[in-house]
Design a protein around this motif. Structure first.
Motif, PDB file in Angstrom:
ATOM      1  N   GLY A 198       0.817  -1.196   0.000  1.00  0.00           N
ATOM      2  CA  GLY A 198       0.000   0.000   0.000  1.00  0.00           C
ATOM      3  C   GLY A 198       0.857   1.256   0.000  1.00  0.00           C
ATOM      4  O   GLY A 198       2.072   1.214  -0.187  1.00  0.00           O
ATOM      5  N   SER A 199       0.203   2.368   0.220  1.00  0.00           N
ATOM      6  CA  SER A 199       0.897   3.652   0.247  1.00  0.00           C
ATOM      7  C   SER A 199       0.138   4.594   1.166  1.00  0.00           C
ATOM      8  O   SER A 199      -0.991   4.327   1.573  1.00  0.00           O
ATOM      9  CB  SER A 199       0.996   4.250  -1.155  1.00  0.00           C
ATOM     10  N   GLY A 200       0.751   5.697   1.505  1.00  0.00           N
ATOM     11  CA  GLY A 200       0.124   6.674   2.382  1.00  0.00           C
ATOM     12  C   GLY A 200       1.077   7.815   2.657  1.00  0.00           C
ATOM     13  O   GLY A 200       2.181   7.878   2.098  1.00  0.00           O
ATOM     14  N   SER A 201       0.645   8.682   3.540  1.00  0.00           N
ATOM     15  CA  SER A 201       1.483   9.834   3.869  1.00  0.00           C
ATOM     16  C   SER A 201       2.226   9.652   5.191  1.00  0.00           C
ATOM     17  O   SER A 201       3.173  10.376   5.474  1.00  0.00           O
ATOM     18  CB  SER A 201       0.626  11.102   3.929  1.00  0.00           C
ATOM     19  N   ARG A 202       1.776   8.681   6.008  1.00  0.00           N
ATOM     20  CA  ARG A 202       2.447   8.468   7.293  1.00  0.00           C
ATOM     21  C   ARG A 202       2.261   7.022   7.751  1.00  0.00           C
ATOM     22  O   ARG A 202       1.198   6.423   7.577  1.00  0.00           O
ATOM     23  CB  ARG A 202       1.916   9.425   8.370  1.00  0.00           C
ATOM     24  N   LEU A 203       3.328   6.486   8.328  1.00  0.00           N
ATOM     25  CA  LEU A 203       3.313   5.189   8.983  1.00  0.00           C
ATOM     26  C   LEU A 203       3.354   5.445  10.480  1.00  0.00           C
ATOM     27  O   LEU A 203       4.312   6.050  10.982  1.00  0.00           O
ATOM     28  CB  LEU A 203       4.516   4.356   8.540  1.00  0.00           C
ATOM     29  N   SER A 204       2.308   5.020  11.182  1.00  0.00           N
ATOM     30  CA  SER A 204       2.184   5.326  12.613  1.00  0.00           C
ATOM     31  C   SER A 204       2.164   4.046  13.437  1.00  0.00           C
ATOM     32  O   SER A 204       1.681   2.997  12.993  1.00  0.00           O
ATOM     33  CB  SER A 204       0.894   6.106  12.878  1.00  0.00           C
ATOM     34  N   PHE A 205       2.678   4.152  14.656  1.00  0.00           N
ATOM     35  CA  PHE A 205       2.725   3.038  15.594  1.00  0.00           C
ATOM     36  C   PHE A 205       2.044   3.443  16.893  1.00  0.00           C
ATOM     37  O   PHE A 205       2.033   4.617  17.269  1.00  0.00           O
ATOM     38  CB  PHE A 205       4.169   2.654  15.905  1.00  0.00           C
ATOM     39  N   LEU A 206       1.523   2.440  17.591  1.00  0.00           N
ATOM     40  CA  LEU A 206       0.995   2.617  18.936  1.00  0.00           C
ATOM     41  C   LEU A 206       1.765   1.685  19.848  1.00  0.00           C
ATOM     42  O   LEU A 206       1.789   0.467  19.629  1.00  0.00           O
ATOM     43  CB  LEU A 206      -0.501   2.284  18.982  1.00  0.00           C
ATOM     44  N   GLY A 207       2.435   2.265  20.848  1.00  0.00           N
ATOM     45  CA  GLY A 207       3.234   1.427  21.721  1.00  0.00           C
ATOM     46  C   GLY A 207       3.724   2.175  22.938  1.00  0.00           C
ATOM     47  O   GLY A 207       3.216   3.248  23.284  1.00  0.00           O
ATOM     48  N   THR A 208       4.715   1.622  23.576  1.00  0.00           N
ATOM     49  CA  THR A 208       5.288   2.244  24.764  1.00  0.00           C
ATOM     50  C   THR A 208       6.672   1.669  25.015  1.00  0.00           C
ATOM     51  O   THR A 208       7.084   0.700  24.358  1.00  0.00           O
ATOM     52  CB  THR A 208       4.381   2.024  25.989  1.00  0.00           C
ATOM     53  N   SER A 209       7.378   2.249  25.951  1.00  0.00           N
ATOM     54  CA  SER A 209       8.714   1.774  26.313  1.00  0.00           C
ATOM     55  C   SER A 209       8.761   1.405  27.780  1.00  0.00           C
ATOM     56  O   SER A 209       8.030   1.969  28.601  1.00  0.00           O
ATOM     57  CB  SER A 209       9.774   2.849  26.027  1.00  0.00           C
ATOM     58  N   THR A 210       9.606   0.463  28.097  1.00  0.00           N
ATOM     59  CA  THR A 210       9.841   0.076  29.484  1.00  0.00           C
ATOM     60  C   THR A 210      11.312   0.296  29.820  1.00  0.00           C
ATOM     61  O   THR A 210      12.175   0.259  28.945  1.00  0.00           O
ATOM     62  CB  THR A 210       9.477  -1.398  29.711  1.00  0.00           C
ATOM     63  N   TRP A 211      11.570   0.562  31.098  1.00  0.00           N
ATOM     64  CA  TRP A 211      12.924   0.822  31.584  1.00  0.00           C
ATOM     65  C   TRP A 211      13.572   2.009  30.863  1.00  0.00           C
ATOM     66  O   TRP A 211      14.725   1.955  30.463  1.00  0.00           O
ATOM     67  CB  TRP A 211      13.821  -0.408  31.466  1.00  0.00           C
ATOM     68  N   GLY A 212      12.801   3.071  30.688  1.00  0.00           N
ATOM     69  CA  GLY A 212      13.369   4.287  30.124  1.00  0.00           C
ATOM     70  C   GLY A 212      12.903   4.553  28.703  1.00  0.00           C
ATOM     71  O   GLY A 212      12.102   3.816  28.129  1.00  0.00           O
ATOM     72  N   GLU A 213      13.419   5.622  28.145  1.00  0.00           N
ATOM     73  CA  GLU A 213      13.023   6.030  26.800  1.00  0.00           C
ATOM     74  C   GLU A 213      13.566   5.065  25.755  1.00  0.00           C
ATOM     75  O   GLU A 213      14.735   4.693  25.779  1.00  0.00           O
ATOM     76  CB  GLU A 213      13.557   7.440  26.530  1.00  0.00           C
ATOM     77  N   GLY A 214      12.702   4.675  24.844  1.00  0.00           N
ATOM     78  CA  GLY A 214      13.092   3.777  23.764  1.00  0.00           C
ATOM     79  C   GLY A 214      13.552   4.553  22.549  1.00  0.00           C
ATOM     80  O   GLY A 214      12.731   5.136  21.836  1.00  0.00           O
ATOM     81  N   ARG A 215      14.854   4.581  22.329  1.00  0.00           N
ATOM     82  CA  ARG A 215      15.425   5.302  21.186  1.00  0.00           C
ATOM     83  C   ARG A 215      16.031   4.312  20.198  1.00  0.00           C
ATOM     84  O   ARG A 215      16.715   3.368  20.589  1.00  0.00           O
ATOM     85  CB  ARG A 215      16.524   6.258  21.655  1.00  0.00           C
ATOM     86  N   ALA A 233      11.891   8.118  19.507  1.00  0.00           N
ATOM     87  CA  ALA A 233      12.258   8.316  20.909  1.00  0.00           C
ATOM     88  C   ALA A 233      10.949   8.291  21.688  1.00  0.00           C
ATOM     89  O   ALA A 233      10.219   9.274  21.723  1.00  0.00           O
ATOM     90  CB  ALA A 233      12.997   9.629  21.112  1.00  0.00           C
ATOM     91  N   VAL A 234      10.639   7.140  22.272  1.00  0.00           N
ATOM     92  CA  VAL A 234       9.337   6.897  22.898  1.00  0.00           C
ATOM     93  C   VAL A 234       9.503   6.902  24.412  1.00  0.00           C
ATOM     94  O   VAL A 234      10.366   6.212  24.961  1.00  0.00           O
ATOM     95  CB  VAL A 234       8.746   5.558  22.418  1.00  0.00           C
ATOM     96  N   HIS A 235       8.651   7.678  25.091  1.00  0.00           N
ATOM     97  CA  HIS A 235       8.752   7.827  26.537  1.00  0.00           C
ATOM     98  C   HIS A 235       8.488   6.511  27.264  1.00  0.00           C
ATOM     99  O   HIS A 235       7.796   5.624  26.770  1.00  0.00           O
ATOM    100  CB  HIS A 235       7.762   8.882  27.032  1.00  0.00           C
ATOM    101  N   PRO A 283      12.579  -0.067  14.361  1.00  0.00           N
ATOM    102  CA  PRO A 283      13.695   0.580  15.063  1.00  0.00           C
ATOM    103  C   PRO A 283      14.480  -0.405  15.922  1.00  0.00           C
ATOM    104  O   PRO A 283      13.899  -1.260  16.592  1.00  0.00           O
ATOM    105  CB  PRO A 283      12.993   1.639  15.921  1.00  0.00           C
ATOM    106  N   LYS A 284      15.771  -0.265  15.875  1.00  0.00           N
ATOM    107  CA  LYS A 284      16.651  -1.098  16.688  1.00  0.00           C
ATOM    108  C   LYS A 284      16.792  -0.448  18.059  1.00  0.00           C
ATOM    109  O   LYS A 284      17.513   0.528  18.239  1.00  0.00           O
ATOM    110  CB  LYS A 284      18.004  -1.226  15.990  1.00  0.00           C
ATOM    111  N   VAL A 285      16.074  -0.997  19.035  1.00  0.00           N
ATOM    112  CA  VAL A 285      16.134  -0.490  20.413  1.00  0.00           C
ATOM    113  C   VAL A 285      16.580  -1.658  21.284  1.00  0.00           C
ATOM    114  O   VAL A 285      15.776  -2.454  21.758  1.00  0.00           O
ATOM    115  CB  VAL A 285      14.778   0.053  20.883  1.00  0.00           C
TER     116      VAL A 285
END
Length: 304
Positions: A198-215, A233-235, A283-285
């Motif tokens: 497919g195609s679009g203007s944005r690829l979005s994720f729903l998630g969270t990080s544990t043990w600190g910010e996920g970069r 960079a996910v809180h 992302p490689k976190v």
């Protein structure tokens, strides 16, 4: 070990160093539905004959046995097996060579070698490798942070996140994982590759990080082979904040319910509008779930 000892003199009370078996896989980067050839070589480096030898060559525990019979000291034998991967093969594919043989009349031993490849996942749920949601009456079935914490299914339901629910945050509609508590419901983002279309203007994720910010850094690959890198960079999930997409009223910890709220976030990458997508490198976190080490958990994804 004395290589000239009588072959029958090996005693069950003696230590035995199993002989080596090697394994090669061709091609080294197979495609789903493609054929692979496994070649294993067993070399008898012991001072006794290996009797009743059977060599198993397997792909994800499904394999083909080869009866090698007696293998004298110093001899090597090679067996090959050509097989076809499933059309829908995805993720880690494990190849194994496992040899079993008698070392004296009262006992047997074995030796093995393994190899693996990681094929692109066909969907986000196919990549799920962590159970992060537990029910309030069965806390131990999930572990989102490596220290037996988890999201509460009941607390998630109180904010509309029930299995399979469609929810909209920041103008993006996501489908929450349609899984029961204790089942795999998110992927710990460590650079896995996933097919996209497919195609679009944005690829979005729903998630969270544990043990600190996920970069970490990821990559979008378009169907024409061009690539686009991106960073996230996910809180951390603990507590609330203005950037939270949804706040869950409590969580589970190893000792029970923790009434401090936790948060989920949206994040993503702007795409070249109208350009056909081919694949995604998450992302490689970090290298996976470890206590005290930041990990990024992705529950849902949307192209819009």
């Amino acid at each position: 070990m004395n290589a000239h000892r009588p072959e029958s003199a090996y005693g069950p009370e003696e230590d035995f160093l199993p002989p080596p078996v090697s394994l090669t896989v061709t091609p080294p980067a197979p495609e789903p539905g493609g054929s692979v050839t496994l070649a294993a070589t067993l070399t008898n480096t012991t001072g006794i004959a290996l009797r009743g030898t059977v060599l198993y060559l397997a792909v994800d525990d499904t394999g083909e046995p080869a009866d090698l019979g007696r293998l004298a000291p110093g001899r090597s034998v090679t067996r090959t097996w050509r097989t076809r991967l499933a059309d829908d093969a995805e993720g880690r594919i494990v190849f194994t060579a496992h040899a079993l043989f008698d070392v004296h009349r009262h006992g047997s031993d074995c030796t093995r070698a393994g190899s693996s490849v990681v094929l692109p996942y066909r969907s986000l749920p196919g990549a799920f490798d962590n159970a992060g949601i537990a029910s309030d009456d069965a806390l131990s079935v999930a572990d989102i942070d490596g220290s037996n914490s988890s999201l509460s299914a009941e607390a998630l339901a109180s904010v509309g996140l029930t299995p399979g629910a469609e929810v909209t945050y920041d103008g993006v509609t996501f489908t929450w994982p349609n899984t029961a508590p204790g089942n795999l419901d998110n992927v710990v983002s460590t650079g896995q590759t996933m097919l996209l279309s497919g195609s679009g203007s944005r690829l979005s994720f729903l998630g969270t990080s544990t043990w600190g910010e996920g970069r970490g850094d990821g990559r979008v690959v378009y169907a024409d082979g061009t690539e686009q890198g991106f960073s996230v960079a996910v809180h951390d999930w603990y507590g609330t904040g203005p950037s939270a997409a949804v706040v869950v009223p409590y969580r589970h910890i190893a000792t029970g319910q923790d009434d401090n709220p936790v948060s989920l976030f949206t994040f993503g990458v702007d795409l070249t509008a109208g350009k056909e997508l081919g694949s995604l490198v998450l992302p490689k976190v970090g290298d996976g779930l470890q206590p005290g080490v930041p990990a990024l958990h992705i529950f849902a994804m949307s192209i819009n």
